[in-house]
Each structure stands twice: as C-alpha cells, then as structure tokens.
Design an enzyme around this catalytic site. Structure first.
Site, PDB file in Angstrom:
ATOM      1  N   GLU A  46       0.816  -1.210   0.000  1.00 49.93           N
ATOM      2  CA  GLU A  46       0.000   0.000   0.000  1.00 49.93           C
ATOM      3  C   GLU A  46       0.851   1.262   0.000  1.00 49.93           C
ATOM      4  OE1 GLU A  46      -4.125  -1.157   2.035  1.00 49.93           O
ATOM      5  OE2 GLU A  46      -2.495  -1.086   3.475  1.00 49.93           O
ATOM      6  N   CYS A  87       3.339   8.490   1.602  1.00 43.65           N
ATOM      7  CA  CYS A  87       3.882   7.523   2.559  1.00 43.65           C
ATOM      8  C   CYS A  87       4.112   6.224   1.797  1.00 43.65           C
ATOM      9  CB  CYS A  87       2.866   7.356   3.690  1.00 43.65           C
ATOM     10  SG  CYS A  87       3.392   6.175   4.929  1.00 43.65           S
ATOM     11  N   CYS A 117       6.421  -7.413   7.203  1.00 45.25           N
ATOM     12  CA  CYS A 117       7.501  -6.864   8.039  1.00 45.25           C
ATOM     13  C   CYS A 117       8.000  -7.975   8.954  1.00 45.25           C
ATOM     14  CB  CYS A 117       6.945  -5.701   8.880  1.00 45.25           C
ATOM     15  SG  CYS A 117       8.234  -4.669   9.643  1.00 45.25           S
ATOM     16  N   CYS A 138       6.224  -5.266  15.912  1.00 50.16           N
ATOM     17  CA  CYS A 138       5.870  -4.246  16.912  1.00 50.16           C
ATOM     18  C   CYS A 138       4.403  -4.474  17.314  1.00 50.16           C
ATOM     19  CB  CYS A 138       6.073  -2.840  16.353  1.00 50.16           C
ATOM     20  SG  CYS A 138       7.791  -2.535  15.866  1.00 50.16           S
ATOM     21  N   CYS A 146       1.371  -2.375  15.892  1.00 48.92           N
ATOM     22  CA  CYS A 146       1.370  -2.086  14.449  1.00 48.92           C
ATOM     23  C   CYS A 146       0.690  -3.203  13.679  1.00 48.92           C
ATOM     24  CB  CYS A 146       2.814  -1.910  13.963  1.00 48.92           C
ATOM     25  SG  CYS A 146       2.927  -1.593  12.190  1.00 48.92           S
ATOM     26  N   GLY A 181       6.709  -2.084   6.270  1.00 45.81           N
ATOM     27  CA  GLY A 181       8.070  -2.607   6.249  1.00 45.81           C
ATOM     28  C   GLY A 181       9.096  -1.738   6.938  1.00 45.81           C
ATOM     29  N   GLU A 182      10.282  -2.294   7.095  1.00 40.98           N
ATOM     30  CA  GLU A 182      11.394  -1.592   7.742  1.00 40.98           C
ATOM     31  C   GLU A 182      12.413  -1.236   6.648  1.00 40.98           C
ATOM     32  OE1 GLU A 182      12.460  -0.195  10.666  1.00 40.98           O
ATOM     33  OE2 GLU A 182      14.214   0.178   9.433  1.00 40.98           O
ATOM     34  N   SER A 213      12.055   6.421   8.035  1.00 39.28           N
ATOM     35  CA  SER A 213      11.701   6.090   9.417  1.00 39.28           C
ATOM     36  C   SER A 213      12.162   4.675   9.742  1.00 39.28           C
ATOM     37  CB  SER A 213      10.185   6.193   9.596  1.00 39.28           C
ATOM     38  OG  SER A 213       9.811   5.838  10.910  1.00 39.28           O
ATOM     39  N   SER A 267      11.246   5.500  15.432  1.00 40.34           N
ATOM     40  CA  SER A 267      10.041   5.045  16.124  1.00 40.34           C
ATOM     41  C   SER A 267      10.427   4.663  17.548  1.00 40.34           C
ATOM     42  CB  SER A 267       9.437   3.848  15.386  1.00 40.34           C
ATOM     43  OG  SER A 267       9.012   4.256  14.099  1.00 40.34           O
ATOM     44  N   LEU A 268      10.393   5.629  18.430  1.00 42.49           N
ATOM     45  CA  LEU A 268      10.890   5.399  19.794  1.00 42.49           C
ATOM     46  C   LEU A 268       9.836   4.694  20.660  1.00 42.49           C
ATOM     47  CD1 LEU A 268      13.367   5.840  21.579  1.00 42.49           C
ATOM     48  CD2 LEU A 268      12.361   7.998  22.325  1.00 42.49           C
ATOM     49  N   HIS A 269       8.732   5.346  20.906  1.00 40.34           N
ATOM     50  CA  HIS A 269       7.527   4.746  21.504  1.00 40.34           C
ATOM     51  C   HIS A 269       7.629   4.321  22.961  1.00 40.34           C
ATOM     52  CE1 HIS A 269       6.059   5.043  17.528  1.00 40.34           C
ATOM     53  NE2 HIS A 269       6.531   3.922  17.060  1.00 40.34           N
ATOM     54  N   ASN A 326      -3.575   4.463  16.374  1.00 41.40           N
ATOM     55  CA  ASN A 326      -4.631   4.170  15.406  1.00 41.40           C
ATOM     56  C   ASN A 326      -5.037   2.711  15.550  1.00 41.40           C
ATOM     57  OD1 ASN A 326      -4.714   6.751  13.998  1.00 41.40           O
ATOM     58  ND2 ASN A 326      -2.642   6.242  13.331  1.00 41.40           N
ATOM     59  N   CYS A 330      -1.190   5.851  10.266  1.00 42.37           N
ATOM     60  CA  CYS A 330       0.052   5.190  10.692  1.00 42.37           C
ATOM     61  C   CYS A 330      -0.243   3.837  11.289  1.00 42.37           C
ATOM     62  CB  CYS A 330       0.751   5.986  11.797  1.00 42.37           C
ATOM     63  SG  CYS A 330       1.239   7.613  11.357  1.00 42.37           S
TER      64      CYS A 330
HETATM   65  N1  SAH Z   1       9.448   0.230  10.217  1.00 42.20           N
HETATM   66  C1  SAH Z   1       9.593   1.654  10.165  1.00 42.20           C
HETATM   67  C2  SAH Z   1       8.658   2.273   9.180  1.00 42.20           C
HETATM   68  C3  SAH Z   1       7.189   2.220   9.582  1.00 42.20           C
HETATM   69  S1  SAH Z   1       6.706   3.848   9.898  1.00 42.20           S
HETATM   70  C4  SAH Z   1       9.431   2.230  11.551  1.00 42.20           C
HETATM   71  O1  SAH Z   1       9.078   1.463  12.439  1.00 42.20           O
HETATM   72  O2  SAH Z   1       9.694   3.382  11.768  1.00 42.20           O
HETATM   73  C5  SAH Z   1       5.190   3.732  10.602  1.00 42.20           C
HETATM   74  C6  SAH Z   1       5.108   4.543  11.872  1.00 42.20           C
HETATM   75  O3  SAH Z   1       3.810   4.356  12.440  1.00 42.20           O
HETATM   76  C7  SAH Z   1       6.093   4.037  12.921  1.00 42.20           C
HETATM   77  O4  SAH Z   1       6.515   5.084  13.734  1.00 42.20           O
HETATM   78  C8  SAH Z   1       5.215   3.100  13.686  1.00 42.20           C
HETATM   79  O5  SAH Z   1       5.760   2.798  14.939  1.00 42.20           O
HETATM   80  C9  SAH Z   1       3.933   3.874  13.754  1.00 42.20           C
HETATM   81  N2  SAH Z   1       2.781   3.031  14.054  1.00 42.20           N
HETATM   82  C10 SAH Z   1       2.659   1.710  13.854  1.00 42.20           C
HETATM   83  N3  SAH Z   1       1.450   1.271  14.233  1.00 42.20           N
HETATM   84  C11 SAH Z   1       0.780   2.356  14.664  1.00 42.20           C
HETATM   85  C12 SAH Z   1      -0.553   2.556  15.147  1.00 42.20           C
HETATM   86  N4  SAH Z   1      -1.408   1.554  15.222  1.00 42.20           N
HETATM   87  N5  SAH Z   1      -0.914   3.798  15.492  1.00 42.20           N
HETATM   88  C13 SAH Z   1      -0.050   4.832  15.360  1.00 42.20           C
HETATM   89  N6  SAH Z   1       1.198   4.710  14.890  1.00 42.20           N
HETATM   90  C14 SAH Z   1       1.616   3.481  14.565  1.00 42.20           C
END
Ligand code: SAH
Length: 375
Positions: free
Chosen positions: A97, A110, A117, A121, A124, A172-173, A204, A226-228, A303, A346
């Site tokens: 997508e 995007c 992937c 995570c 995700c 994907g990464e 990212s 993507s710290l989180h 999301n 996202c």
């Molecule tokens: N693999 C890379 C590229 C993906 S970017 C990475 O992890 O950065 C997608 C972004 O959306 C990342 O920051 C991911 O952590 C975030 N993300 C994933 N699932 C999400 C969700 N359900 N709600 C909000 N952000 C999310």
C-alpha cells in the site's frame, strides 16, 4: 518471446546498459539515456509514443523491448479527509500500500519498503503480517508514479506539485531493505528525475542501529525514529528490535547522525498507548532522553485496527503529555490522525499477501508448466 523489461525503477547506469543491450550503439547511448531519463522521470510518460523528440525507429525499438507499465491498482480509496490509499500488486501475492496525505502546505506520500515486516511491533497492524519479501527499487518508485498519475502531478518539476514530500513510513522496515530503498531514493532525489530535495524525504526506522550511519552517509535523507517507549523493559515488549539494539545505542546513533542540526532535526515518533507509555513520568523521561539531540517529537495517537491489543490514550492525557514536551521546547507535537476511515493512518497498513511456502510455489509453477505443455 522474452518479457518486456520495465524501465521504471532503473537508475542511469542500468538504463544505459539496457539500451546498449537492446542494440543502441555506445556512441549514442549517453544521449539516448538522457532523453529517456527525462521522459521517464520528469514527465512520467506512460507511453513511448508520447516521446516526441525521439526518432521513430528508436521509439519502435523501445516499444518492442521495454514497458512503462505501472503496477496493477487493486483498490484506490479516498478518505473523508482527502487522504488517498492505493493497494498495488506486482505479482502473485505481492501486494503493498501507498498513502497520499494532503496538507495545507505540502502533500506527503507515505511509501512502503516491504510486503509485510519482520519486526512484530505490538501496536502495528503490519507487524501482524509476516514478511513476504523486500520491494524492488522499481516497486518502491512505482508508488510515486501511481500517486503522480492519479493526482495529475507531472512533470515533476512543476511549481505547484502535489507530492512535495516522501516518507518511508509505509509497510516494512526500510533499513532492512537498504540497497533497494537507497536506489529508489536516489531517483526520487535526483534533480533531473523526480527532483525532491533530500530535506523533503524522511526515512523512518524502528531502530536498526548498525544501518543508521550508512543511511546518513549514503542516502542523506531526514531520519525518523520510532521510539515509543523510554525504558528498555517496555520497549523490549512493544518494539522487540529493542532487545537487539537498546535505547542507549539507538540514541547514540542519532547523536552521531551526519547532518543532524537545528535546521535538520531528527524526528522521534511516539505512539500514545493508553496506560502503557503515556504517563507524565514517561513524558519527562522522553525529553530527558533526547536532550542534546536536535530533535522533533511527534506524538501519534494510536490508530486502532481489528484485534489490536491497545487503546489510544485519552485526549486529556495526550494534552498533558504534550504540554510537558512543549514546555521542554518542542512545538505542537501531536499528529492528527489522517485517513483512519480507510485504514490508511500510521500503522494500519496491511495487505492480504502471505508468504508462499517454497513447496507450494514449486507445485504451482509445476502445474502451470504442465498446463502449457502440448497434450
Ligand atoms: N518500520 C519503520 C517504518 C514504519 S513507519 C518504523 O518502524 O519506523 C510507521 C510509523 O507508524 C512508525 O513510527 C510506527 O511505529 C507507527 N505506528 C505503527 N502502528 C501504529 C498505530 N497503530 N498507530 C499509530 N502509529 C503506529
């Protein structure tokens, strides 16, 4: 007859090699490559017939050997907020997508780097899908072609262009598909091709630490992390790659990222998960952790997706969290979710593609082969 070779996705040397291989004399190859490059990547020409400044016999040769075909568009959706999403297909089970997010001052595409992937995570949606395979440079670039075609956004040099920014934030990464992402972004940022400045391209990563210096040196785009989570114990759970490359190593790679400066900040993405990572102590630790790094902080409301194990933090809590971040000097960090109604926000991307087992693929290819045999 041999299958036609797609020109979309070839870099300059590969394009030249393809022309020479097709019989264009070496002496003409540079000029022809330049002409074709321009039609291909500045004008996005969908047909060789349009390439009016090319000799008829050259066009005929191109027609015979090559194609400008885009991937199949399986679905094209438009959200109530104007976000668009395309599901593309380039082969059996190869579906991915791409999402276009129009904003007042920019339009961001995007882009996906893999089908599925490996990262798993926890929050995700893509993470619930196994890796099918890496996308090729052509498949990564084709996402820009599809968007620009649909938005009537050619030539790439127009002043009022709609795709102004690219973020490698789809499925994907990207740092696990480094070579192909690098090749595709080289065309995206080539001034004579898709012509986006490197400042308008962001890659990212969930934190593939050993590849971050290479991304800086060889791609040179903006970096998002993507710290989180601010503690390893939690990040190990929600971003499992943290077990390999913990927070301290990740932040060191950010400090060392070439070109990071106040004008070119590193973006830290932080998904707001109710009761998981959204305490005010977490907010304080977040600003403490990134201190000294030229940083932007994006708070992303979680999301949801079917079966997700988390909920989005309450709005009041997000505001309190944001206030601490704001007070530390990071302006308006909360991202408005876009395209949630079409599962384009996202972390909501996922295709139905599943990894075919080698044995199943062999059986399929065998039976296709048998079907073609004369009876
Ligand atoms: N693999 C890379 C590229 C993906 S970017 C990475 O992890 O950065 C997608 C972004 O959306 C990342 O920051 C991911 O952590 C975030 N993300 C994933 N699932 C999400 C969700 N359900 N709600 C909000 N952000 C999310």
């Amino acid at each position: 007859m041999a299958e036609k070779v797609s020109l979309i996705g070839l870099d300059r040397p590969a394009l030249k090699a393809a022309l020479v291989e097709a019989g264009i004399p070496q002496k003409q190859a540079n000029m022809r490559t330049g002409q074709l490059w321009n039609w291909l990547y500045v004008h996005g020409a969908p047909e060789f017939a349009q390439m009016s400044n090319l000799a008829k016999d050259f066009r005929a040769l191109l027609e015979e050997r090559f194609t400008l075909a885009r991937p199949q568009i399986v679905t094209a959706q438009v959200s109530q907020d104007g976000t668009r999403k395309w599901l593309l297909k380039t082969g059996p089970g190869i579906e991915f997508e791409t999402v276009y997010i129009p904003e007042e001052d920019r339009g961001t595409l995007c882009v996906s780097s893999q089908v599925g992937c490996t990262l798993t995570c926890k929050f995700c949606h893509t993470g619930t899908q196994k890796l099918v395979r890496n996308l090729t440079p052509a498949e990564i670039l084709a996402q820009l072609f599809i968007a620009r075609d649909a938005l009537e956004d050619w030539p790439s040099t127009r002043q009022d262009r709609k795709v102004t920014n690219v973020v490698m934030m789809g499925m994907g990464e990207p740092l696990y598909n480094f070579d192909n992402v690098k090749a595709a972004l080289a065309v995206v940022t080539d001034g004579g091709a898709l012509a986006l400045s490197k400042r308008r391209v962001t890659l990212s990563t969930a934190g593939v630490v050993p590849m971050i210096p290479r991304a800086g040196a060889e791609i040179g785009s903006g970096l998002a992390i993507s710290l989180h989570a601010v503690r390893d114990a939690l990040r190990d759970v929600i971003v499992p790659i943290n077990k390999k490359y913990p927070i301290a190593e990740l932040l060191q790679a950010c400090r060392d990222y070439p070109g990071a400066s106040n004008a070119r900040r590193i973006t830290f993405e932080y998904v707001m998960l109710k009761g998981v990572n959204d305490s005010l102590a977490d907010a304080k630790e977040l600003v403490r952790l990134v201190r000294g790094i030229p940083a932007k902080i994006n708070l992303i409301p979680f999301n949801p997706w079917p079966g997700a194990p988390y909920e989005c933090s309450d709005w009041a809590q997000i505001e309190k969290f944001a206030e601490i971040v704001n007070r530390a000097g990071y302006a308006s960090p909360v991202r408005t979710p876009r395209g949630r109604d079409i599962m384009a926000a996202c972390g909501q991307l996922k295709s139905e593609s599943v990894k075919e087992r080698a044995s199943a693929r062999m059986a399929r290819e065998q039976s296709a082969h048998l079907a073609r045999m004369p009876h």
